[in-house]
Design a protein around this motif. Structure first.
Motif, PDB file in Angstrom:
ATOM      1  N   GLY A 260      45.893 115.446  12.298  1.00 34.20           N
ATOM      2  CA  GLY A 260      46.624 114.451  11.937  1.00 34.20           C
ATOM      3  C   GLY A 260      46.042 113.643  10.703  1.00 34.20           C
ATOM      4  N   TYR A 261      46.436 112.564  10.330  1.00 31.79           N
ATOM      5  CA  TYR A 261      45.728 111.713   9.279  1.00 31.79           C
ATOM      6  C   TYR A 261      44.259 111.298   9.700  1.00 31.79           C
ATOM      7  CZ  TYR A 261      49.817 111.510   6.265  1.00 31.79           C
ATOM      8  OH  TYR A 261      51.038 111.565   5.672  1.00 31.79           O
ATOM      9  N   VAL A 262      43.495 111.526   8.748  1.00 36.42           N
ATOM     10  CA  VAL A 262      42.154 111.116   9.122  1.00 36.42           C
ATOM     11  C   VAL A 262      41.473 110.532   7.762  1.00 36.42           C
ATOM     12  CG1 VAL A 262      41.673 112.663  10.890  1.00 36.42           C
ATOM     13  CG2 VAL A 262      41.359 113.378   8.649  1.00 36.42           C
ATOM     14  N   ALA A 263      40.335 109.744   7.888  1.00 31.73           N
ATOM     15  CA  ALA A 263      39.731 109.220   6.610  1.00 31.73           C
ATOM     16  C   ALA A 263      38.935 110.197   5.924  1.00 31.73           C
ATOM     17  CB  ALA A 263      39.058 108.122   6.901  1.00 31.73           C
ATOM     18  N   ARG A 264      38.936 110.419   4.633  1.00 30.54           N
ATOM     19  CA  ARG A 264      38.191 110.995   3.967  1.00 30.54           C
ATOM     20  C   ARG A 264      36.798 110.360   4.085  1.00 30.54           C
ATOM     21  NH1 ARG A 264      39.052 112.187  -1.873  1.00 30.54           N
ATOM     22  NH2 ARG A 264      37.981 114.016  -1.332  1.00 30.54           N
ATOM     23  N   ARG A 265      35.609 111.461   3.983  1.00 31.37           N
ATOM     24  CA  ARG A 265      34.351 110.524   4.553  1.00 31.37           C
ATOM     25  C   ARG A 265      33.208 111.554   3.697  1.00 31.37           C
ATOM     26  NH1 ARG A 265      35.699 114.006   9.227  1.00 31.37           N
ATOM     27  NH2 ARG A 265      37.599 112.893   8.961  1.00 31.37           N
TER      28      ARG A 265
ATOM     29  N   MET B 184      43.896 111.139   4.571  1.00 33.58           N
ATOM     30  CA  MET B 184      44.383 112.620   4.271  1.00 33.58           C
ATOM     31  C   MET B 184      45.022 113.262   5.646  1.00 33.58           C
ATOM     32  SD  MET B 184      41.993 115.221   2.520  1.00 33.58           S
ATOM     33  CE  MET B 184      42.522 116.836   1.880  1.00 33.58           C
ATOM     34  N   TYR B 185      46.086 113.898   5.374  1.00 35.17           N
ATOM     35  CA  TYR B 185      46.792 114.587   6.418  1.00 35.17           C
ATOM     36  C   TYR B 185      45.913 116.087   6.676  1.00 35.17           C
ATOM     37  CZ  TYR B 185      49.926 116.613   9.867  1.00 35.17           C
ATOM     38  OH  TYR B 185      50.409 117.161  11.147  1.00 35.17           O
ATOM     39  N   VAL B 186      44.973 116.065   7.758  1.00 33.63           N
ATOM     40  CA  VAL B 186      44.530 117.802   7.652  1.00 33.63           C
ATOM     41  C   VAL B 186      44.916 118.182   9.135  1.00 33.63           C
ATOM     42  CG1 VAL B 186      42.437 118.361   7.896  1.00 33.63           C
ATOM     43  CG2 VAL B 186      42.424 116.453   6.628  1.00 33.63           C
ATOM     44  N   PRO B 187      45.935 119.167   8.976  1.00 32.38           N
ATOM     45  CA  PRO B 187      46.414 119.724  10.264  1.00 32.38           C
ATOM     46  C   PRO B 187      45.405 120.206  11.314  1.00 32.38           C
ATOM     47  CG  PRO B 187      47.306 120.724   8.127  1.00 32.38           C
ATOM     48  CD  PRO B 187      46.300 119.740   7.622  1.00 32.38           C
TER      49      PRO B 187
ATOM     50  N   ARG C 213      35.898 123.574  11.033  1.00 31.66           N
ATOM     51  CA  ARG C 213      34.953 123.755   9.663  1.00 31.66           C
ATOM     52  C   ARG C 213      35.912 123.694   8.501  1.00 31.66           C
ATOM     53  NH1 ARG C 213      32.643 128.174  12.236  1.00 31.66           N
ATOM     54  NH2 ARG C 213      33.504 129.501  10.948  1.00 31.66           N
ATOM     55  N   CYS C 214      37.090 124.427   8.708  1.00 30.47           N
ATOM     56  CA  CYS C 214      38.164 124.189   7.749  1.00 30.47           C
ATOM     57  C   CYS C 214      38.782 123.050   7.381  1.00 30.47           C
ATOM     58  CB  CYS C 214      39.341 125.278   7.895  1.00 30.47           C
ATOM     59  SG  CYS C 214      40.501 125.162   6.810  1.00 30.47           S
ATOM     60  N   GLY C 215      39.060 122.230   8.516  1.00 28.87           N
ATOM     61  CA  GLY C 215      39.505 120.952   8.184  1.00 28.87           C
ATOM     62  C   GLY C 215      38.456 119.911   7.933  1.00 28.87           C
ATOM     63  N   VAL C 216      37.224 120.106   8.430  1.00 27.42           N
ATOM     64  CA  VAL C 216      36.302 118.940   8.000  1.00 27.42           C
ATOM     65  C   VAL C 216      35.626 119.088   6.352  1.00 27.42           C
ATOM     66  CG1 VAL C 216      33.712 118.319   7.985  1.00 27.42           C
ATOM     67  CG2 VAL C 216      35.245 118.419  10.023  1.00 27.42           C
TER      68      VAL C 216
END
Lengths: 169, 367
Positions: free
Chosen positions: B275-280, B268-271, B353-356
């Motif tokens: 960048g791109y990170v794995a959903r977890r 998922m792209y999470v500004p 917090r928002c990104g996570v």
């Protein structure tokens, strides 16, 4: 941006605010060994000033992101927080030191060369301007971790300006 | 074909923490790291860390690396370390990982579980002449100075006033290098205020709402042009010439997630996490039930948080291999989350917090 905002937003304290306040004058004037000034006005996850304080003068944090609050009646000017603070944001000022015009500041120092006792050093304000000459009267390394606490005699009307020293060699 | 219970890819703060946690529960761990020595970015961090005592606040970064390596050393029978080794490929069919040691020794390992703690790579800014010798990333400057004892130059222009830019400026001053200025595109420093105060009081100018527009020089950096930006982020006023022989860029990091892409993890792209990170899920497990991630590879954050995330991932992997019972797993997971929540509290943690929140699910349905 106002001039004030420009300064504060780039790391220069312009006025007292929560987490960056001066001690009460009356107590400060007579407290031998000095009182701490902490300049940490931003909520960041950090509490070693509290956990290193041997007298409980830095009050317990409700949350780790709280800015420090100080009970000045308990501060003994020991400067352990000066040596420990990762942000080098603690300074001790002893207004009872020396003559009427003098004060003693205990400042963190992590540069080279190391100052020597008896040496004259440049005293710098919050934007690095040389505002006075100071005499180093003691140096210690409470945590044995390369952060020195330098004891400098400075003009007492500049204790709210001087925040660093530079060795001139 | 080699085998191991848990393969930890990356031996920085997150990977070492994951390895220590998993091995301490009896898990057999193999750590691979592309560098010549373990420790990741910690070994270059000469400043004292923030946080609380449980995150070793007040201890210098390289000392924290020593402490983690010491803990790892005490688990010797359980942990195998391979440095100068890059995990390059993941084969989805059988979960085999291809590793390259040195430049010519390619081999395979079949781990039961993987923790991807591969860290991040530096972003660079596009500007004319940014390929001149003398234009560095902040990581390279730190490697030169703090690993090899080499000063990079005489006069440095720092681009970016996040924590890395501010800390590296301070380290440059400690090495006797002149930092002629820090330019920051934003109207405020984005690193910790106290880090900025440290360099300000030593005379380093911080120019907010300024950016670099060009490096000057024929065969190496001989200066730079900087310029102010207005409220619409457009250049304004006249370019200003800066005398410098080094331009240091500290303009952000991107999570290193190549293996996770290869493994088919839901990305998922999470500004806010850069960048791109794995959903977890809440134990750092990706959508691939055999793979966890932690640290900067799971979203750019401070090393103190990376160490806690590593602990969680190591715990999760050990639990999935039946090395940790349910009660202990729940207790430790709760304790680690308490620490992580503390580190992410307040205004400075809002972005994280928002990104996570965007990429975390309560639990994967696979279990």
């Amino acid at each position: 941006m106002t001039k004030d905002e420009k300064l504060f937003n780039s790391g220069v304290l312009t006025q007292s605010r929560p987490g960056a306040e001066l001690p009460p004058t009356e107590l400060w004037n007579k407290k031998k060994n000095g009182l701490v000034i902490i300049e940490c006005p931003q909520q960041i996850p950090c509490n070693p000033c509290y956990s290193s304080c041997p007298t409980g003068a830095v009050l317990p944090f409700n949350k780790i992101i709280d800015v420090p609050r100080i009970d000045y009646t308990k501060c003994i000017g020991c400067s352990l927080c000066v040596a420990t603070c990762p942000g080098l944001a603690c300074f001790v000022v002893d207004l009872t030191y020396g003559s009427e015009e003098e004060a003693l500041m205990k400042l963190p120092y992590e540069m080279l060369p190391r100052p020597e006792i008896g040496e004259q050093v440049n005293c710098l304000n919050r934007i690095g301007e040389v505002v006075a000459q100071g005499k180093v009267v003691d140096i210690n390394e409470p945590r044995k971790d390369c952060t020195l606490v330098v004891h400098v005699v400075v003009p007492n009307d500049l204790v709210n300006e001087i925040r660093a020293v530079r060795v001139v060699k | 074909m080699r085998e191991t219970e848990l393969l930890v890819v990356g031996g920085g703060p997150a990977g070492l923490s994951a390895a220590v946690e998993a091995a301490s529960h009896g898990c057999e761990v193999m750590v691979v790291d592309s560098d010549l020595a373990l420790g990741g970015q910690l070994i270059k961090q000469t400043h004292k860390f923030f946080g609380s005592e449980s995150e070793r606040a007040g201890t210098r970064g390289f000392k924290i690396a020593e402490i983690l390596l010491d803990e790892l050393g005490q688990l010797k029978g359980k942990v195998e370390v391979l440095t100068n080794t890059t995990a390059e490929s993941y084969y989805r069919g059988d979960g085999v990982v291809g590793c390259m040691t040195d430049e010519d020794n390619y081999w395979f390992v079949k781990p039961k579980k993987i923790v991807n703690a591969t860290g991040a790579s530096e972003k660079i800014l596009p500007f004319p002449n940014n390929d001149l010798p003398g234009v560095y990333g902040a990581g390279a400057i730190q490697t030169l100075m703090n690993v090899y004892g080499v000063v990079p130059g005489k006069k440095v222009l720092m681009v970016g006033a996040g924590n890395i830019g501010l800390v590296v400026s301070y380290q440059l001053l400690q090495a006797g290098v002149d930092v002629v200025g820090i330019v920051e595109f934003l109207p405020n420093i984005s690193g910790y205020w106290v880090h900025a105060a440290k360099v300000r009081r030593l005379g380093v100018p911080v120019l907010l709402k300024h950016t670099i527009t060009r490096a000057i020089g024929e065969n190496k950096v001989e200066g730079a042009y900087i310029q102010a930006v207005d409220d619409n982020n457009q250049l304004m006023g006249e370019p200003q010439k800066i005398d410098c022989d080094i331009i240091c860029m500290s303009v952000g990091l991107s999570p290193t997630v190549d293996l996770l892409w290869q493994a088919g993890c839901k990305m998922m792209y999470v500004p806010e996490l850069c960048g791109y990170v794995a959903r977890r899920d809440n134990q750092m497990r990706t959508s691939n039930a055999d793979i966890w991630a932690a640290g900067d590879a799971h979203g750019i954050e401070e090393a103190s948080a990376a160490m806690v995330e590593g602990r969680i991932a190591g715990l999760g992997a050990a639990h999935s291999l039946d090395h940790v019972d349910r009660v202990q797993f729940g207790e430790r997971l709760g304790m680690f989350w308490q620490r992580l929540d503390n580190l992410r509290a307040g205004a400075t943690g809002e972005k994280i917090r928002c990104g996570v929140g965007k990429c975390t699910c309560q639990a994967w349905e696979v279990d």
